[in-house]
Design a protein around this motif. Structure first.
Motif: not given
Length: 410
Positions: A30-31, A78-84, A189-194
């Protein structure tokens, strides 16, 4: 530690090791994917959004934003998958730590009781008297064996406590690192969503402008498609002529007539075609740095419902003055000045042909042998848009191929 306890501990270690190796492998994949998407976004920003002083049409702006939004959404996914995955790893580690702490507590209590019992009968005299009070030699022997086993058990208990303590320290360290990684991913992820929210707002404004003049823009796209189709016909005519020539030459030297739709190949050319085929999915990109802006095949326009387009190859945005390069060993079959376009270089690899369109300053000539990654010319930069686009095509005889199936990670 008894035999059952040892087996249980070994099973726990094996299970822990297997779980510990499986999770990092998935996390590493994932990384790697996340880093690839970040690089893609970087290239999209560099190649599509840094055309200073160039006024892009609404259509072009929408297309460029489509690419960046799609990449950004993929990054968030992908970042969500990593965090999960990290959340699952953290929960698993917490469970393991709790189980280990309980086991360690039991071991320590058992060990303390053993030490206490041993202290009460620790004197050498007590042990000697225990042996001498035996009723016979067999009983004395069994008592001696018991004393040895008791001492061995004490040692094993001490080692087990040490091992579990070390394992507990490792798990606690892993847990801390996992929590830190998760926080970093959450922030990214927060920055990417913004950024995605801002880009989608710009995108919606552009689409609103597009919809107001849908008829005009639809006609522009259809006109461009007609131009692309005309260029494709020129390319295919060159390939048909090359196939016919190879068959004519072959038929003059052999009694067996060859097909008019496939190349007549020498043994060397057949070997080259087989080698090209064996490298499917592993060919290098035809430019050193680039991002695909138009994929192969028939595609529905994402904003204009009544418009579909067809692309005979892939279009790759690259840097100004970028060099096109051969994707495999071969021979320059043709160099063509396309009507309504720039130069195209055709490289033959047995029964396969790669075509590099929209070139200037060609550095090879017809009949040259070229090697993998050899520069063959400069990709043209459009003065009006500031974009540098290479169109890349692959044919097997007269059949079009999807370049994304052949080029590494396209």
């Amino acid at each position: 530690m008894n035999r059952q306890g040892i087996l249980g501990f070994l099973f726990f270690c094996v299970l822990t090791a297997w779980s510990a190796s499986a999770q990092p492998n998935k996390q590493a994949q994932l990384e790697e994917k996340r880093q690839s998407i970040l690089e893609e976004i970087k290239q999209i920003n560099s190649l599509l959004f840094k055309t200073q002083g160039k006024k892009k049409s609404i259509l072009t702006n929408v297309e460029d934003l489509n690419h960046r939004i799609a990449a950004r959404e993929n990054l968030i996914k992908v970042t969500n998958q990593q965090a999960n995955l990290l959340t699952r790893e953290i929960n698993e580690n917490r469970t393991k730590i709790s189980e280990l702490q309980n086991e360690l507590e039991v071991l320590k209590e058992d060990y303390a009781a053993m030490i206490n019992k041993s202290y009460k009968s620790k004197s050498q005299q007590s042990r000697v008297m225990f042996l001498l009070s035996s009723e016979n030699f067999l009983q004395a022997y069994k008592r001696l064996q018991y004393m040895k086993q008791y001492a061995k058990h004490r040692k094993e208990q001490g080692e087990s406590i040490k091992e579990k303590t070390i394992l507990l320290e490792i798990l606690n360290k892993d847990l801390t690192e996992q929590k830190q990684k998760k926080q970093v991913l959450i922030e990214e992820n927060r920055l990417a969503k913004e950024k995605l929210t801002s880009e989608k707002k710009d995108h919606q404004e552009l689409i609103a402008s597009l919809k107001k003049e849908e008829g005009t823009f639809s006609k522009q796209i259809r006109d461009k498609q007609k131009e692309a189709d005309a260029i494709d016909r020129q390319i295919e005519e060159i390939i048909r002529a090359a196939i016919a020539k190879s068959n004519k030459e072959s038929n003059t030297t052999t009694a067996v007539k060859t097909s008019s739709t496939t190349f007549a190949l020498t043994a060397e050319a057949k070997a080259l075609a087989a080698s090209f085929m064996n490298n499917k999915g592993k060919l290098p990109w035809p430019v050193e740095k680039g991002v695909v802006v138009k994929r192969y095949g028939k595609q529905q326009h994402p904003q204009l419902a009544n418009v579909t387009t067809f692309n005979s190859g892939v279009e790759i945005a690259t840097e100004a003055n970028a060099k096109a390069r051969a994707v495999f060993n071969g021979e320059v079959m043709e160099i063509q000045q396309l009507k309504g376009a720039n130069m195209a270089v055709y490289i033959q690899h047995g029964s396969y042909i790669t075509v590099y369109n929209n070139l200037i300053n060609i550095t090879v000539k017809k009949g040259d042998k070229v090697s993998t990654k050899q520069n063959i010319g400069t990709v043209y930069t459009n003065a009006a848009t500031g974009k540098t686009i290479l169109k890349f095509l692959i044919y097997q005889n007269r059949d079009r191929m999807n370049p994304a199936d052949w080029v590494f990670q396209m």
